[in-house]
Design an enzyme around this catalytic site. Structure first.
Site, PDB file in Angstrom:
ATOM      1  N   HIS A 214      49.777 -23.891 -17.157  1.00  0.00           N
ATOM      2  CA  HIS A 214      49.866 -24.460 -15.812  1.00  0.00           C
ATOM      3  C   HIS A 214      48.869 -25.588 -15.672  1.00  0.00           C
ATOM      4  CE1 HIS A 214      47.145 -20.987 -15.874  1.00  0.00           C
ATOM      5  NE2 HIS A 214      46.387 -21.629 -14.996  1.00  0.00           N
TER       6      HIS A 214
ATOM      7  N   GLN B 186      40.929 -19.910 -18.874  1.00  0.00           N
ATOM      8  CA  GLN B 186      42.310 -19.629 -18.454  1.00  0.00           C
ATOM      9  C   GLN B 186      42.468 -18.149 -18.124  1.00  0.00           C
ATOM     10  OE1 GLN B 186      45.266 -20.732 -21.375  1.00  0.00           O
ATOM     11  NE2 GLN B 186      46.985 -20.230 -20.035  1.00  0.00           N
TER      12      GLN B 186
HETATM   13  P1  AMP Z   1      43.585 -20.343 -14.515  1.00  0.00           P
HETATM   14  O1  AMP Z   1      42.199 -19.809 -14.371  1.00  0.00           O
HETATM   15  O2  AMP Z   1      43.607 -21.786 -14.947  1.00  0.00           O
HETATM   16  O3  AMP Z   1      44.456 -19.460 -15.377  1.00  0.00           O
HETATM   17  O4  AMP Z   1      44.187 -20.368 -13.063  1.00  0.00           O
HETATM   18  C1  AMP Z   1      45.028 -19.382 -12.531  1.00  0.00           C
HETATM   19  C2  AMP Z   1      45.276 -19.755 -11.094  1.00  0.00           C
HETATM   20  O5  AMP Z   1      46.392 -19.028 -10.637  1.00  0.00           O
HETATM   21  C3  AMP Z   1      44.117 -19.451 -10.160  1.00  0.00           C
HETATM   22  O6  AMP Z   1      43.720 -20.648  -9.503  1.00  0.00           O
HETATM   23  C4  AMP Z   1      44.717 -18.432  -9.184  1.00  0.00           C
HETATM   24  O7  AMP Z   1      44.236 -18.575  -7.857  1.00  0.00           O
HETATM   25  C5  AMP Z   1      46.196 -18.736  -9.287  1.00  0.00           C
HETATM   26  N1  AMP Z   1      47.091 -17.623  -8.947  1.00  0.00           N
HETATM   27  C6  AMP Z   1      47.036 -16.348  -9.389  1.00  0.00           C
HETATM   28  N2  AMP Z   1      48.046 -15.620  -8.894  1.00  0.00           N
HETATM   29  C7  AMP Z   1      48.782 -16.473  -8.123  1.00  0.00           C
HETATM   30  C8  AMP Z   1      49.953 -16.327  -7.322  1.00  0.00           C
HETATM   31  N3  AMP Z   1      50.599 -15.150  -7.221  1.00  0.00           N
HETATM   32  N4  AMP Z   1      50.425 -17.430  -6.664  1.00  0.00           N
HETATM   33  C9  AMP Z   1      49.782 -18.599  -6.752  1.00  0.00           C
HETATM   34  N5  AMP Z   1      48.669 -18.803  -7.493  1.00  0.00           N
HETATM   35  C10 AMP Z   1      48.169 -17.746  -8.154  1.00  0.00           C
END
Ligand code: AMP
Length: 121
Positions: free
Chosen positions: A107, A101
């Site tokens: 999410h 994460q």
């Molecule tokens: P995780 O590794 O499960 O915490 O995933 C975080 C996700 O958030 C990743 O897939 C990123 O590409 C996405 N992310 C980060 N910043 C943004 C943003 N501003 N808008 C949309 N997605 C984002």
């Protein structure tokens, strides 16, 4: 661990950073991932201040829990990937360090629009 109000999804929820919104109701916000890993890559987040799925399971109220789970289905239908009107998809939540994460606001990733491949690489 304390919830960090400066995480990027908290800023999106407060409207301080834009997002490509897919759906919103009183329990969830959904938007397209900024760095899509599949043809369709959406995120569904609860509006409450929850760090991860464990925090949510322990501390969210039943309405919030139902709202998030139903929200995933609503978003999948809107994107045309649900079982009802598409070919299915993968819902995935990374949890803390070993789960990979990066953003410390719960999410669910929704991957679809094509075969999403092996569950763990
Ligand atoms: P995780 O590794 O499960 O915490 O995933 C975080 C996700 O958030 C990743 O897939 C990123 O590409 C996405 N992310 C980060 N910043 C943004 C943003 N501003 N808008 C949309 N997605 C984002």
């Amino acid at each position: 661990m304390e919830y960090d109000d400066n995480n990027i999804f908290a800023k999106i929820l407060r409207g301080e950073i834009p997002c490509k919104k897919i759906y919103e109701d009183s329990f969830v916000l959904s938007f397209h991932d900024i760095n899509p890993q599949k043809k369709i890559h959406a995120l569904v987040i609860p509006k409450g201040r929850y760090i991860d799925l464990d925090d949510f399971s322990l501390n969210a109220n039943p309405d919030e829990i139902v709202g998030l789970i139903r929200g995933i289905n609503i978003v999948a239908k809107k994107l045309g990937i649900s079982v009802e009107n598409g070919k299915g998809y993968r819902a995935l939540a990374n949890i803390s360090d070993n789960g990979g994460q990066e953003v410390p606001h719960l999410h669910f990733h929704l991957f679809g629009g094509e075969k999403v491949g092996r569950m763990v690489e």
